[in-house]
Design an enzyme around this catalytic site. Sequence first.
Site, short mmCIF file in Angstrom:
data_model
loop_
_atom_site.label_atom_id
_atom_site.label_comp_id
_atom_site.label_asym_id
_atom_site.label_seq_id
_atom_site.Cartn_x
_atom_site.Cartn_y
_atom_site.Cartn_z
N CYS A 11 0.87 -1.17 0.00
CA CYS A 11 0.00 0.00 0.00
C CYS A 11 0.91 1.22 0.00
O CYS A 11 1.49 1.56 1.03
CB CYS A 11 -0.93 0.01 1.21
SG CYS A 11 -1.96 1.50 1.30
N CYS A 45 -0.60 4.41 2.26
CA CYS A 45 -0.66 4.34 3.73
C CYS A 45 -0.15 2.98 4.19
O CYS A 45 1.06 2.78 4.17
CB CYS A 45 -2.05 4.68 4.27
SG CYS A 45 -3.44 3.89 3.45
N SER A 46 -0.97 2.06 4.59
CA SER A 46 -0.51 0.71 4.97
C SER A 46 -1.65 -0.28 5.02
O SER A 46 -1.70 -1.10 5.92
CB SER A 46 0.17 0.73 6.35
OG SER A 46 1.14 1.72 6.42
N CYS A 47 -2.57 -0.19 4.08
CA CYS A 47 -3.72 -1.10 4.08
C CYS A 47 -3.25 -2.55 4.07
O CYS A 47 -2.31 -2.89 3.36
CB CYS A 47 -4.60 -0.85 2.86
SG CYS A 47 -5.21 0.83 2.78
#
Lengths: 218, 131, 101
Positions: free
Chosen positions: A121, A124-126
């Site tokens: 991702c 962000c950090s999905c």
Amino acid sequence: MSGARDHSHDHGHGHAPHPFQPDIEDAPLTHHQLLALAVGELLVDKGVFTGYDLRRQIEDMDSRSPASGAKLVARAWTDAAFKDRLLQDTNKAAAELGIDAGTIPIMTVENMPDTHNVIVCTLCSCYPRLLLGLPPDWYKSRAYRSRMVREPRAVLAEFGTAIPGDVAVKVHDSTAELRYLVLPMRPTGSDGMDEAALAGLVTRDCMIGVAVPDAPDH
Amino acid sequence: MLAAPPSLSHTRRMSVDKEAHMRRHHDMGGLEAGPVERREHDYAPWEKRVDAIMRLLSDPKRRILRVDELRRGIEALGPGAYDELSYYERWIASIADNLIEKGVITIDELGRRMAEIEARHEAERAKGRAE
Amino acid sequence: MSVGKRFPVGARVRIRRAFPPGHVRAPWYLRGLTGEVCHVVGEFRNPEELAYGRNDGAKLTLYRVRFRQTDIWPDYAGPAHDTLEVEIYGNWMEPAEEKAA
């Protein structure tokens, strides 16, 4: 040293040794720790949620681990019809095995002999937390997020994973509504293993796509 | 097949883009970076608390804060904060900003509660040292 | 707000070369590039509105679009069959020219 090998010794549940965390009670609280505690207390005081709700959420997240994802993979390896259902609707298939994958739709992408999938991702950090637990720091790092889309093979090599040139690397940038789970290929030499043993071969890193399952030791 | 190789015009276009078109700091796909450090850490209790707070706030039963608002708040922290703060520090900073903006909590009560908690914590630490 | 033209699977689309400020989910590195729709995910509210507390806008169609890595990075160090797939909202897409035969 391959990350996948470290994890498979722990049957998919363990991690490489974690750095020692100094006892938080011995140190002054940081601004952000104070913020976290104060916001939590105020929201409970205002009845937005209860202290019990908060504790239960923490316990729920603590109970999530890559073991859930590994169960799905092992079942998909042994049951072709289940695999189809997993690819069609991952959340629903997880529920068949008693796993609550939540409401955010998860998409399973299948590794094939000619295609290797890997997830990132960049924005962000999905991450499919309900199937894998909380993501590792490196998944959220600048280096991973910036380089995986641009030079996936080099990053995979840093993880000890070499994908041959005749196999396509497909990077999935998790930019919107979906979360992704990689369905790795079943390793050779795993015939006759039961589901629990197969699940033990499936590490978190295999389901992110930075590793592939090791062949079983005999 | 495309009539002409895209690489030349694309390269020229990308350099024009860098000058004329802002890339936001969090939007980092394709930037140069060093090796991936294979760091992991056990999440501290306060970090798990932040995560739980966000899940409760965004729960369909409450819908007080959406994940899109959390992300927007994190992006708005700016490059310095983004790089210096840890993942959950960014989260709680954004959550607090959002809750203040929405009037769920006031700056005044937040500040008072933070001071109270700090005092409580220091008292515990002093007690611990005395024992 | 208009959802815009609906794209079928297989449609060649270009990500708009626009660079607005604010909460945008179309990655910078894909702006202006052409790919192929590989999946129509469904209808969702626009994150560009949700991010500012506006919850009642029209829904957008969300697509998955596939790009060739060699089309994205001029110096891509890998084989021509490597690809990248992302989710893109329909308002960030416009029809691209068909590939010449």
